[in-house]
Design a protein around this motif. Sequence first.
Motif, PDB file in Angstrom:
ATOM      1  N   HIS A  22       0.844  -1.190   0.000  1.00 11.67           N
ATOM      2  CA  HIS A  22       0.000   0.000   0.000  1.00 11.67           C
ATOM      3  C   HIS A  22       0.881   1.243   0.000  1.00 11.67           C
ATOM      4  O   HIS A  22       2.070   1.185   0.332  1.00 11.67           O
ATOM      5  CB  HIS A  22      -0.954   0.006   1.204  1.00 11.67           C
ATOM      6  CG  HIS A  22      -0.285   0.152   2.518  1.00 11.67           C
ATOM      7  ND1 HIS A  22       0.282  -0.899   3.192  1.00 11.67           N
ATOM      8  CD2 HIS A  22      -0.068   1.239   3.281  1.00 11.67           C
ATOM      9  CE1 HIS A  22       0.809  -0.469   4.315  1.00 11.67           C
ATOM     10  NE2 HIS A  22       0.619   0.821   4.405  1.00 11.67           N
ATOM     11  N   THR A  44      -5.365   5.972   0.755  1.00 12.70           N
ATOM     12  CA  THR A  44      -4.403   4.915   1.007  1.00 12.70           C
ATOM     13  C   THR A  44      -4.713   3.847  -0.029  1.00 12.70           C
ATOM     14  O   THR A  44      -5.731   3.164   0.052  1.00 12.70           O
ATOM     15  CB  THR A  44      -4.519   4.357   2.433  1.00 12.70           C
ATOM     16  OG1 THR A  44      -4.259   5.415   3.354  1.00 12.70           O
ATOM     17  CG2 THR A  44      -3.513   3.231   2.655  1.00 12.70           C
ATOM     18  N   PHE A  46      -4.306   0.424  -2.009  1.00 10.34           N
ATOM     19  CA  PHE A  46      -3.866  -0.952  -1.796  1.00 10.34           C
ATOM     20  C   PHE A  46      -3.690  -1.580  -3.173  1.00 10.34           C
ATOM     21  O   PHE A  46      -4.603  -1.537  -3.991  1.00 10.34           O
ATOM     22  CB  PHE A  46      -4.883  -1.738  -0.967  1.00 10.34           C
ATOM     23  CG  PHE A  46      -4.923  -1.296   0.460  1.00 10.34           C
ATOM     24  CD1 PHE A  46      -4.087  -1.888   1.400  1.00 10.34           C
ATOM     25  CD2 PHE A  46      -5.760  -0.268   0.861  1.00 10.34           C
ATOM     26  CE1 PHE A  46      -4.098  -1.462   2.718  1.00 10.34           C
ATOM     27  CE2 PHE A  46      -5.774   0.160   2.176  1.00 10.34           C
ATOM     28  CZ  PHE A  46      -4.947  -0.427   3.108  1.00 10.34           C
TER      29      PHE A  46
END
Length: 148
Positions: A22, A44, A46
């Motif tokens: 990530h 964020t 991933f």
Amino acid sequence: MLQQIYPSVQHDYCYELNKDFHFAAAHYIPSDDAGKCRLTHGHTYFANVTVAGGELDDSGFLVNFAIIKQLIHNRFDHTLLNEDTDSFDNGISHRFPTTEVVARVIHDLVQTHLDSLPNRPQCLQVFLRETPTSYCIYRPKRKGKGND
């Protein structure tokens, strides 16, 4: 990171590896059609990168997991993606830092590295989650399958 099951890619290679990682980054989409996403905001992200090949290197790796993460994490983590003008362009829609384009850029960065390796593995898929409910999958066209 929680274990996820990603869509698989059909292939004839002997080896397949998947690397999860990530990174945190901000971006904005310079288009009136982007609504609130026109404003600078962060995610964020991933990511899961799928690499396959038929030969291992001299270390017994298809590719070192750490290198895949470094290629992306070192470049994008804690950045404003729009400022990476080698990868993105605010004046060209197919180079705006949308999830789709970021996934394609990740593929291209990984594949460029893989092309330098003697065992020539291939990046088959990039799965990129931008939010808990939104993700993109990028798969390059396969050479020799009528897509050249």
